[in-house]
Enzyme design. Structure first.
Site, mmCIF file in Angstrom:
data_model
loop_
_atom_site.group_PDB
_atom_site.id
_atom_site.type_symbol
_atom_site.label_atom_id
_atom_site.label_comp_id
_atom_site.label_asym_id
_atom_site.label_seq_id
_atom_site.Cartn_x
_atom_site.Cartn_y
_atom_site.Cartn_z
ATOM 1 N N ARG A 79 26.634 7.565 -96.928
ATOM 2 C CA ARG A 79 25.963 7.575 -98.231
ATOM 3 C C ARG A 79 25.035 8.779 -98.428
ATOM 4 O O ARG A 79 24.618 9.066 -99.537
ATOM 5 C CB ARG A 79 25.186 6.250 -98.416
ATOM 6 N N GLY A 135 21.120 -6.915 -95.986
ATOM 7 C CA GLY A 135 21.596 -8.253 -95.646
ATOM 8 C C GLY A 135 20.528 -9.272 -96.032
ATOM 9 O O GLY A 135 19.336 -9.025 -95.855
ATOM 10 N N ALA A 190 -6.496 50.627 -96.257
ATOM 11 C CA ALA A 190 -5.411 50.109 -97.101
ATOM 12 C C ALA A 190 -4.121 50.889 -96.844
ATOM 13 O O ALA A 190 -4.143 52.103 -96.699
ATOM 14 C CB ALA A 190 -5.805 50.230 -98.563
ATOM 15 N N ASN A 219 19.408 5.108 -96.030
ATOM 16 C CA ASN A 219 20.847 5.269 -96.182
ATOM 17 C C ASN A 219 21.201 6.339 -97.213
ATOM 18 O O ASN A 219 22.310 6.861 -97.218
ATOM 19 C CB ASN A 219 21.480 3.950 -96.619
ATOM 20 N N GLY A 236 26.213 5.804 -86.154
ATOM 21 C CA GLY A 236 26.863 5.875 -87.478
ATOM 22 C C GLY A 236 26.788 7.261 -88.095
ATOM 23 O O GLY A 236 25.980 8.105 -87.695
ATOM 24 N N GLN A 295 29.389 5.464 -78.255
ATOM 25 C CA GLN A 295 30.235 4.510 -78.984
ATOM 26 C C GLN A 295 31.263 5.299 -79.799
ATOM 27 O O GLN A 295 30.899 5.982 -80.759
ATOM 28 C CB GLN A 295 29.389 3.651 -79.933
ATOM 29 N N ALA A 316 22.437 4.236 -83.180
ATOM 30 C CA ALA A 316 22.356 5.520 -83.888
ATOM 31 C C ALA A 316 23.694 6.259 -83.869
ATOM 32 O O ALA A 316 23.729 7.485 -83.857
ATOM 33 C CB ALA A 316 21.277 6.382 -83.245
ATOM 34 N N TYR A 337 8.782 49.979 -84.450
ATOM 35 C CA TYR A 337 10.211 49.888 -84.106
ATOM 36 C C TYR A 337 10.855 51.263 -84.167
ATOM 37 O O TYR A 337 10.775 51.950 -85.194
ATOM 38 C CB TYR A 337 10.888 48.933 -85.091
ATOM 39 N N ARG A 360 2.257 36.292 -88.483
ATOM 40 C CA ARG A 360 3.449 35.796 -87.795
ATOM 41 C C ARG A 360 3.191 35.496 -86.324
ATOM 42 O O ARG A 360 2.100 35.741 -85.816
ATOM 43 C CB ARG A 360 4.588 36.798 -87.967
HETATM 44 C C1 UD1 Z 1 22.250 -2.861 -91.741
HETATM 45 C C2 UD1 Z 1 22.451 -4.382 -91.619
HETATM 46 C C3 UD1 Z 1 21.786 -5.053 -92.838
HETATM 47 C C4 UD1 Z 1 20.317 -4.644 -92.934
HETATM 48 C C5 UD1 Z 1 20.164 -3.125 -92.956
HETATM 49 C C6 UD1 Z 1 18.693 -2.751 -92.836
HETATM 50 C C7 UD1 Z 1 24.579 -4.767 -90.456
HETATM 51 C C8 UD1 Z 1 26.004 -5.135 -90.617
HETATM 52 N N1 UD1 Z 1 23.851 -4.700 -91.590
HETATM 53 O O1 UD1 Z 1 22.942 -2.411 -92.885
HETATM 54 O O2 UD1 Z 1 21.855 -6.462 -92.700
HETATM 55 O O3 UD1 Z 1 19.735 -5.216 -94.091
HETATM 56 O O4 UD1 Z 1 20.860 -2.546 -91.833
HETATM 57 O O5 UD1 Z 1 18.516 -1.380 -92.896
HETATM 58 O O6 UD1 Z 1 24.096 -4.577 -89.364
HETATM 59 N N2 UD1 Z 1 25.530 2.048 -86.247
HETATM 60 C C9 UD1 Z 1 26.082 2.279 -85.011
HETATM 61 N N3 UD1 Z 1 27.405 2.065 -84.816
HETATM 62 C C10 UD1 Z 1 28.204 1.589 -85.804
HETATM 63 C C11 UD1 Z 1 27.642 1.333 -87.064
HETATM 64 C C12 UD1 Z 1 26.298 1.555 -87.261
HETATM 65 O O7 UD1 Z 1 25.385 2.720 -84.096
HETATM 66 O O8 UD1 Z 1 29.398 1.393 -85.529
HETATM 67 C C13 UD1 Z 1 24.099 2.324 -86.465
HETATM 68 C C14 UD1 Z 1 23.861 3.320 -87.578
HETATM 69 O O9 UD1 Z 1 23.830 4.633 -87.053
HETATM 70 C C15 UD1 Z 1 22.506 2.887 -88.120
HETATM 71 C C16 UD1 Z 1 22.419 1.406 -87.787
HETATM 72 O O10 UD1 Z 1 23.451 1.134 -86.865
HETATM 73 O O11 UD1 Z 1 21.427 3.574 -87.508
HETATM 74 C C17 UD1 Z 1 22.616 0.523 -89.028
HETATM 75 O O12 UD1 Z 1 23.824 0.903 -89.671
HETATM 76 P P1 UD1 Z 1 23.882 1.153 -91.233
HETATM 77 O O13 UD1 Z 1 25.221 1.636 -91.563
HETATM 78 O O14 UD1 Z 1 22.728 1.926 -91.674
HETATM 79 O O15 UD1 Z 1 23.755 -0.364 -91.755
HETATM 80 P P2 UD1 Z 1 23.230 -0.841 -93.166
HETATM 81 O O16 UD1 Z 1 24.332 -0.815 -94.137
HETATM 82 O O17 UD1 Z 1 21.992 -0.159 -93.513
HETATM 83 MG MG MG Z 2 21.026 1.511 -92.779
#
Ligand code: UD1
Ligand code: MG
Length: 511
Positions: free
Chosen positions: A26, A150, A391, A238, A22, A83, A20, A398, A344
């Site tokens: 998009r 993928g 009414a 995404n 990333g 990370q 999680a 306040y 409320r």
């Molecule tokens: C990824 C898969 C793809 C699959 C798809 C399904 C890879 C290269 N591709 O693509 O094959 O079909 O998910 O939804 O794995 N994340 C990290 N660190 C990073 C990069 C990503 O923690 O450095 C996390 C993101 O926060 C995310 C998850 O990994 O929750 C997947 O990354 P994302 O960028 O969504 O990959 P997709 O392009 O969807």
């Molecule tokens: Mg994804």
């Protein structure tokens, strides 16, 4: 029971790793992707709660907006690892490795952006992995439109040979409709050496976890696939469109579950019900209703169109009429609210109490059978049973600095358009005359009148009408300029002052 024991046993060597870190480019958002919401919860909360019943530790890899993501998952007893920078899903796994205890042999790996995954599916994945003696098992799905995912490339024997990412896939590979969910089960000791072989040879120069599958094949390790029964269960959010789709699925799932439990929902596609909401049987939800947060509704209630309930608690036989907004409020049996009521936080309506249109109540208790039916504000007040609030009544709670209480006893009658200036008490059975501004306590059974005394001036209105018609007669004296008319009016006034007799005579001659 046996299954529970098995799961507990199995859980000892299991770890769930949620990726999680990333950004979610998009989504074009300032908020990290996994903190976006679907079905009333963040994406990451959905994923973590799906993992919880599996019993293993939960490790979340955080990076983008790490603090916020950490705050979202710690209530679920998940630990986190940072990370930074984020060099791809494979790199995220390498970072996770540093935080995994020595007992873990098996890892379920999930992306933080696939919120629709259910625990049952994850259990089935683990079972298949264990039974098949695999090094890795990939959860896959058959999609009509596989764009962006993928693709799964199979060996002749049905095992998985590799995963081809959209951008690097060949023309032929792009035609494959079976896709990678990004949800896997790994035997960790088999994964680590293969992950070490992965190189960042792709458009983004990232380390892809998907490339570990080909490496496992090279080492003749067994990689299996489990296909999800429903393709939507693996939906990755995404884009905003995918987020809306996930939200729609959650809402539909929830509405269907409630209907199975005996709740009537008209046009269920128009209602918004959060996952934790409870509704009793024979209750009716009309179109366009929102039930949010931890709202709990008992049996035989009716929530009419356009009403929004957040963290509300309703006993049985409660009627919420159209377009009422109710937050953190308790409605006891038989209460009736709305239309257009605003209740409320901290409000309680006891049995049979009624609040009508354009009434706002905040942090107040309305006793049994109390009525406040029109155009009223009740704040920081206690109203005893069977009292009637006329009414337009306002509790002036306040004073510009702090909030003050209004205590109204039982069977009190508050006349319309009264202002109760807090702090103030009205005793049991008292009456307040309409239009009063009550600034002092009213004893029980007294009548309080706190308004200007009425004065009737006999004949005043008739005299006014006579004067006006006289002036109009003068003014309409044909074809004069405005100045001439004004001149004539003041001349007539001067004449009347000087010679009242003449005026009298004129009047009587008219008769
Ligand atoms: C990824 C898969 C793809 C699959 C798809 C399904 C890879 C290269 N591709 O693509 O094959 O079909 O998910 O939804 O794995 N994340 C990290 N660190 C990073 C990069 C990503 O923690 O450095 C996390 C993101 O926060 C995310 C998850 O990994 O929750 C997947 O990354 P994302 O960028 O969504 O990959 P997709 O392009 O969807
Ligand atoms: Mg994804």
């Amino acid at each position: 029971m046996e299954r529970d024991n098995n799961q507990l046993m199995a859980a000892k060597d299991l770890i769930c790793i949620v990726l999680a870190a990333g950004k979610g480019t998009r989504l074009k958002s300032e908020v990290a992707k996994v903190l976006h919401r679907a079905g009333g919860r963040t994406l990451i909360e959905h994923v973590v709660t799906a993992c919880q019943p599996l019993g293993g530790n939960i490790l979340v890899v955080v990076g983008h907006q790490a603090e916020n993501v950490r705050a979202a998952v710690t209530p679920f007893k998940a630990t986190t690892v940072l990370q930074r920078p984020q060099n791809g899903t494979g790199h995220a796994m390498l970072i996770a490795r540093n935080a995994i205890g020595p007992k873990a042999r098996l890892a379920v790996v999930l992306p933080g952006d696939a919120p629709l995954i259910r625990t049952e599916m994850l259990s089935a994945l683990i079972d298949a992995h264990r039974r098949g003696g695999a090094a890795a098992t990939v959860l896959t799905a058959q999609l009509d439109d596989p764009t962006g995912y993928g693709r799964i490339i199979r060996n002749r024997d049905g095992s998985v040979a590799a995963i081809a990412e959209e951008k690097s896939a060949t023309e032929a590979e792009r035609k494959i409709h079976e896709v990678n969910s990004s949800i896997y089960c790994f035997t960790l000791e088999k994964l680590w050496p293969c992950l070490a072989e992965v190189r960042p040879e792709n458009a983004h120069h990232e380390l892809y976890l998907t490339d570990a599958i080909a490496q496992l094949n090279k080492r003749k390790e067994r990689v299996l696939a489990v296909m999800a029964g429903s393709a939507r269960e693996i939906l990755g959010c995404n884009t905003r469109g995918e987020l809306a789709e996930a939200d729609r699925v959650f809402r539909a799932r929830k509405a269907a579950a409630l209907m199975d439990d005996g709740v009537t929902i008209y046009l269920p596609e128009t209602v918004l019900i959060d996952g934790e909401v409870e509704v009793g049987s024979d209750s009716v939800i009309e179109p366009g209703v929102q039930l949010l947060g931890k709202t709990r509704i008992g049996p035989h209630c009716r929530i009419q169109s356009g009403s929004v309930l957040t963290d509300a608690a309703l006993e049985h036989h409660v009627l919420v009429r159209q377009h009422s907004v109710i937050t953190a409020t308790l409605l006891s049996a038989g209460a009736i609210v709305g239309p257009f009521a605003h209740l409320r936080e901290g409000t309680e309506l006891r049995a049979g109490a009624r609040v009508g249109n354009f009434v706002e109540v905040k942090k107040s208790v309305l006793g049994e059978g109390v009525k406040a039916m029109h155009l009223t504000y009740i704040g920081d007040a206690t109203v005893g049973r069977e009292s009637n609030i006329g009414a337009g009544t306002i509790t002036c709670n306040y004073d510009g600095v702090k909030k003050n209480p209004t205590i109204i006893g039982e069977r009190v009658f508050v006349g319309s358009d009264s202002a109760l200036v807090a702090p103030v008490r009205v005793g049991d059975g008292a009456y307040i005359a309409a239009g009063s501004t009550v600034t002092e306590d009213v004893p029980a059974d007294a009548l309080a009148i706190a308004r200007g005394r009425q004065v009737n001036k006999a004949g005043w209105a008739a005299e006014r009408r006579r004067k006006m018609s006289e002036e109009n007669t003068v003014a309409s004296d044909g074809g004069k300029t405005a100045d001439e008319t004004r001149g004539r009016r003041s001349a007539a006034r001067a004449l009347r002052k000087r010679n009242p007799q003449r005026q009298q005579g004129k009047k009587s001659s008219r008769k």
